[in-house]
Design an enzyme around this catalytic site. Structure first.
Site, PDB file in Angstrom:
ATOM      1  N   ARG A   4     112.806 -20.130  78.505  1.00 12.78           N
ATOM      2  CA  ARG A   4     113.166 -18.667  78.871  1.00 12.78           C
ATOM      3  C   ARG A   4     114.427 -18.130  78.143  1.00 12.78           C
ATOM      4  O   ARG A   4     115.387 -17.383  78.600  1.00 12.78           O
ATOM      5  CB  ARG A   4     113.333 -18.376  80.326  1.00 12.78           C
ATOM      6  CG  ARG A   4     112.061 -18.706  81.199  1.00 12.78           C
ATOM      7  CD  ARG A   4     110.986 -17.830  80.847  1.00 12.78           C
ATOM      8  NE  ARG A   4     109.842 -18.030  81.566  1.00 12.78           N
ATOM      9  CZ  ARG A   4     108.960 -19.082  81.132  1.00 12.78           C
ATOM     10  NH1 ARG A   4     109.058 -19.610  80.045  1.00 12.78           N
ATOM     11  NH2 ARG A   4     107.898 -19.251  82.010  1.00 12.78           N
ATOM     12  N   SER A  11     110.252 -12.622  87.881  1.00 13.81           N
ATOM     13  CA  SER A  11     111.051 -13.365  88.526  1.00 13.81           C
ATOM     14  C   SER A  11     112.401 -13.229  88.353  1.00 13.81           C
ATOM     15  O   SER A  11     113.083 -13.213  87.165  1.00 13.81           O
ATOM     16  CB  SER A  11     110.646 -14.840  87.926  1.00 13.81           C
ATOM     17  OG  SER A  11     109.334 -15.191  88.078  1.00 13.81           O
ATOM     18  N   GLU A  17     117.260 -14.499  85.590  1.00 13.99           N
ATOM     19  CA  GLU A  17     116.552 -14.448  84.639  1.00 13.99           C
ATOM     20  C   GLU A  17     116.704 -13.182  83.750  1.00 13.99           C
ATOM     21  O   GLU A  17     116.623 -12.967  82.499  1.00 13.99           O
ATOM     22  CB  GLU A  17     114.935 -14.935  84.734  1.00 13.99           C
ATOM     23  CG  GLU A  17     114.037 -14.750  83.734  1.00 13.99           C
ATOM     24  CD  GLU A  17     112.825 -15.096  84.103  1.00 13.99           C
ATOM     25  OE1 GLU A  17     111.497 -14.760  83.332  1.00 13.99           O
ATOM     26  OE2 GLU A  17     112.638 -16.107  85.117  1.00 13.99           O
TER      27      GLU A  17
END
Length: 363
Positions: A156, A235, A355
């Site tokens: 990520r 998320s 995130e």
């Protein structure tokens, strides 16, 4: 322009200046003009991975609305403009018999954001198929191509999000996809179960796409204006990647808190490292689906990792937070996120990291 209208969280204050760039030339011109005037710049795509302060952004917000999906003359090699809707890109690739993106169906946002975040889901990530990223380098003013090997892709993340955050504006992304009707091998157990196949099997990509969208919809991860649980940034916390020593500490804490027979789920994440589901930690630290504080933010009722904004907070209980009412705000969302992060650390000694991109706020 109120930035709440441009984010999937439906939160965020006004932009001091707002520019919508419909062509690559307009995008480059807008960035260069803002930089020349020493104006802070926020590049905005679909607003699906973004948390903007209630005070808004004190500079120029440039919304990328460019279009283009073209073959580069070689079968399976396609270049996509940064402003293209990502799910539409996946849908077109599947429809044209190109495999490699099917597990990334249903993800909101724009194509230009995918290399920044190294978007991934259900065993696929864009780093597996990206060959190059075309960018505007704000330090030199030049347009250049960065090959995948120089993008610094990780879990990520990428150089665009980490070491060179803010330096590059993505103009287009080139993918090398497999020319085949069958999907790439299914690597994620949940998806394999939904498809009724074994991990490693291949099925028609259209079936994979449909199954992924259905799984995401069940978790509130497919945007639906009628469903408050989709009013999120996806998320909110990354799955922590731990070394062996930290994992030992976590396992001891988990056994003490949850019982001696507790097994902490883990996935290999490289030499000497494992990845632990953040949702598992959050739930066992006492924060279940629907958990809320007092000010208009809560955990999704469908997915523990999604924090959603609400118009007001309803009466709670001992298990879901205090009773109060209030209006939705970024401040409330960040307060909830900090509360969850601190609770997980107190319970297990593991630090959770956000995130989404945080603009004007810190956690």
């Amino acid at each position: 322009m109120n930035l709440a209208d441009c984010t999937t969280l439906r939160l965020g204050g006004p932009a001091r200046r707002f520019v919508r760039a419909g062509t690559e030339a307009e995008l480059i011109e807008a960035v260069r003009a803002a930089d020349a005037g020493r104006d802070p710049v926020l590049i905005l795509g679909g607003g699906s991975n973004l948390v903007v302060a209630d005070a808004g952004f004190p500079g120029t917000v440039i919304q990328v609305a460019t279009h283009g999906f073209s073959s580069d003359g070689e079968p399976g090699l396609v270049t996509v403009a940064a402003g293209e809707d990502w799910d539409a890109v996946v849908a077109r690739a599947v429809a044209e018999g190109l495999a490699g993106l099917e597990c990334l169906s249903g993800i909101p946002g724009r194509a230009g954001a995918t290399p920044i975040q190294n978007v991934g889901a259900y065993g696929q990530e864009v780093a597996q198929t990206i060959t190059r990223v075309r960018v505007l380098d704000r330090t030199t003013g030049d347009v250049r191509e960065i090959p995948a090997a120089q993008c610094g892709f990780g879990y990520r993340t990428s150089r665009f999000k980490a070491d060179d955050a803010g330096r590059f504006v993505v103009l287009s992304v080139t993918f090398r996809l497999a020319v085949q009707a069958l999907s790439m091998p299914v690597r994620y157990a949940e998806l394999a179960n939904a498809l009724g196949v074994r991990v490693g099997d291949q099925v028609d990509s259209t079936e994979v796409r449909a199954a992924v969208i259905e799984l995401r919809r069940g978790k509130g991860m497919v945007i639906d204006p009628a469903d408050p649980d989709t009013r999120s940034a996806g998320s909110f916390f990354l799955n922590p990647v731990l070394d062996e020593a930290t994992m030992d500490v976590l396992e001891k804490a988990a056994r003490a808190r949850c019982g001696e027979d507790t097994l902490v789920p883990r996935f290999e994440a490289g030499p000497g490292q494992v990845k632990v589901p953040a949702a598992w930690l959050i739930e066992r630290a006492g924060f279940g689906k629907g958990y809320r504080l007092a000010d208009g933010a809560r955990i999704s009722s469908k997915h523990t990792l999604a924090l959603v904004s609400t118009g007001s907070a309803s009466t709670g209980s001992a298990s879901t937070g205090s009773a109060s009412t209030g209006s939705a705000s970024t401040g409330a969302l960040i307060a909830l996120a900090a509360h969850i992060r601190d609770g997980v650390y107190d319970a297990f000694g593991v630090s959770l990291s956000p995130e989404p991109v945080l603009v004007g706020v810190t956690l």
